[in-house]
Design a protein around this motif. Structure first.
Motif, PDB file in Angstrom:
ATOM      1  N   SER A  68      -3.603   7.876  14.851  1.00 27.70           N
ATOM      2  CA  SER A  68      -2.276   8.368  14.454  1.00 27.70           C
ATOM      3  C   SER A  68      -2.045   8.414  12.944  1.00 27.70           C
ATOM      4  O   SER A  68      -1.114   9.053  12.483  1.00 27.70           O
ATOM      5  CB  SER A  68      -1.197   7.504  15.101  1.00 27.70           C
ATOM      6  N   LEU A  69      -2.872   7.697  12.190  1.00 27.19           N
ATOM      7  CA  LEU A  69      -2.637   7.604  10.747  1.00 27.19           C
ATOM      8  C   LEU A  69      -3.840   8.076   9.956  1.00 27.19           C
ATOM      9  O   LEU A  69      -4.980   7.966  10.395  1.00 27.19           O
ATOM     10  CB  LEU A  69      -2.344   6.146  10.338  1.00 27.19           C
ATOM     11  N   HIS A  94       2.790   4.955  -0.522  1.00 28.61           N
ATOM     12  CA  HIS A  94       3.689   4.519   0.537  1.00 28.61           C
ATOM     13  C   HIS A  94       3.498   3.048   0.888  1.00 28.61           C
ATOM     14  O   HIS A  94       4.201   2.520   1.740  1.00 28.61           O
ATOM     15  CB  HIS A  94       3.450   5.356   1.794  1.00 28.61           C
ATOM     16  N   ALA A  95       2.500   2.416   0.285  1.00 29.28           N
ATOM     17  CA  ALA A  95       2.234   0.999   0.538  1.00 29.28           C
ATOM     18  C   ALA A  95       1.372   0.458  -0.584  1.00 29.28           C
ATOM     19  O   ALA A  95       0.666   1.212  -1.262  1.00 29.28           O
ATOM     20  CB  ALA A  95       1.511   0.820   1.872  1.00 29.28           C
ATOM     21  N   PRO A 130       6.082  -1.252   2.008  1.00 29.64           N
ATOM     22  CA  PRO A 130       5.448  -2.508   2.399  1.00 29.64           C
ATOM     23  C   PRO A 130       4.391  -2.969   1.391  1.00 29.64           C
ATOM     24  O   PRO A 130       3.664  -2.144   0.824  1.00 29.64           O
ATOM     25  CB  PRO A 130       4.799  -2.189   3.745  1.00 29.64           C
ATOM     26  N   VAL A 131       4.361  -4.274   1.165  1.00 30.69           N
ATOM     27  CA  VAL A 131       3.372  -4.855   0.263  1.00 30.69           C
ATOM     28  C   VAL A 131       2.564  -5.898   1.039  1.00 30.69           C
ATOM     29  O   VAL A 131       3.115  -6.881   1.541  1.00 30.69           O
ATOM     30  CB  VAL A 131       4.029  -5.512  -0.977  1.00 30.69           C
ATOM     31  N   GLN A 184      -0.475  -1.389   9.422  1.00 33.53           N
ATOM     32  CA  GLN A 184      -0.402  -0.283  10.375  1.00 33.53           C
ATOM     33  C   GLN A 184       0.934  -0.282  11.126  1.00 33.53           C
ATOM     34  O   GLN A 184       1.537   0.761  11.338  1.00 33.53           O
ATOM     35  CB  GLN A 184      -1.545  -0.434  11.373  1.00 33.53           C
ATOM     36  N   GLU A 185       1.385  -1.493  11.505  1.00 34.78           N
ATOM     37  CA  GLU A 185       2.663  -1.622  12.225  1.00 34.78           C
ATOM     38  C   GLU A 185       3.831  -1.072  11.416  1.00 34.78           C
ATOM     39  O   GLU A 185       4.800  -0.568  11.974  1.00 34.78           O
ATOM     40  CB  GLU A 185       2.969  -3.100  12.516  1.00 34.78           C
ATOM     41  N   GLN A 186       3.725  -1.181  10.096  1.00 39.78           N
ATOM     42  CA  GLN A 186       4.813  -0.709   9.242  1.00 39.78           C
ATOM     43  C   GLN A 186       4.987   0.801   9.324  1.00 39.78           C
ATOM     44  O   GLN A 186       6.016   1.339   8.933  1.00 39.78           O
ATOM     45  CB  GLN A 186       4.574  -1.102   7.771  1.00 39.78           C
ATOM     46  N   PHE A 187       3.950   1.486   9.805  1.00 42.60           N
ATOM     47  CA  PHE A 187       4.012   2.944   9.902  1.00 42.60           C
ATOM     48  C   PHE A 187       3.953   3.410  11.352  1.00 42.60           C
ATOM     49  O   PHE A 187       3.739   4.577  11.629  1.00 42.60           O
ATOM     50  CB  PHE A 187       2.876   3.573   9.086  1.00 42.60           C
ATOM     51  N   GLY A 188       4.101   2.479  12.278  1.00 46.34           N
ATOM     52  CA  GLY A 188       3.958   2.796  13.689  1.00 46.34           C
ATOM     53  C   GLY A 188       5.167   3.537  14.263  1.00 46.34           C
ATOM     54  O   GLY A 188       6.106   3.877  13.615  1.00 46.34           O
TER      55      GLY A 188
END
Ligand code: GTP
Ligand code: MG
Length: 188
Positions: A68-69, A94-95, A130-131, A184-188
């Motif tokens: 997905s990413l 973005h991160a 996100p960092v 990955q969860e931050q963009f899920g």
């Protein structure tokens, strides 16, 4: 069909902290990789792991794709003379992955300075990006714990962005999966 989400990730931290080693571990290898699950799911676009890691000059770009990413990682040089390059990429990212050599107690204050400069930059300050922190080199005897690194860098003061710290050993491939799962969860 659905387009993959494009995520640009800036990998920062002082020279010798292990940024390139971490990114190299994410690439597929011919050897049995401790990051097996990641390597299977994620397809690195260009080459496979390199045996020898050298200090980065300027920066390198690496691409990783999952179902997905599509992550584009900017692996910046941490050497002082190249650190002024970092800010030119802030607005496109973005991160952030911020890598710390947990055994380098002498330069922890320098790492904090660079982190504070990053977080107060106008292209970062106002954005909820996100960092992810890697307290790296946990395999070394005199490494500070992730909790101690977190305290030293005053990470609890970061209240306007999602952040996460995990201990890692890039040469052993430990802790990297945990961090990337979070990212990955931050963009899920
Ligand atoms: P620059 O490109 O100069 O900014 O450095 P970098 O952050 O990319 O560091 P690099 O990945 O080149 O690693 C620097 C040195 O640290 C290399 O000799 C690595 O083998 C070593 N190193 C990286 N990660 C670890 C680790 O988890 N444990 C130990 N013991 N050594 C590590
Ligand atoms: Mg490097």
């Amino acid at each position: 069909g659905l387009r993959k989400k494009e995520v640009n990730v800036l990998c920062l931290g002082l020279d010798n902290s292990g940024k390139t080693t971490i990114i190299n571990q994410l690439k597929p290898s011919n050897h049995s990789s401790p990051l097996g699950p990641f390597s299977e799911e994620w397809k690195h676009v260009s080459q496979t792991q390199t045996q020898e890691i050298v200090p980065t000059i300027g920066f390198n770009i690496e691409k990783f794709k999952s179902s997905s990413l599509c992550f584009t990682v900017f692996d910046m040089s941490g050497q002082r003379r190249y650190r002024n390059l970092w800010e030119h990429y802030y607005k496109y990212n973005h991160a952030v992955i911020f890598v710390i050599d947990s055994s380098d107690k002498l330069r922890m204050v320098v790492a904090k300075e660079e982190l504070d400069t990053l977080l107060s930059h106008e292209d970062i300050r106002s954005r909820k990006i996100p960092v992810l922190f890697f307290a790296n080199k946990m395999d070394l005897q005199d490494a500070m714990t992730a909790v101690k690194v977190s305290q030293t860098l005053c990470l609890e003061n970061i209240q306007d962005k999602p952040w996460y710290i995990c201990g890692s050993s890039a040469i052993k491939g430990e802790g990297l999966q945990e961090g990337l799962d979070w990212l990955q969860e931050q963009f899920g």
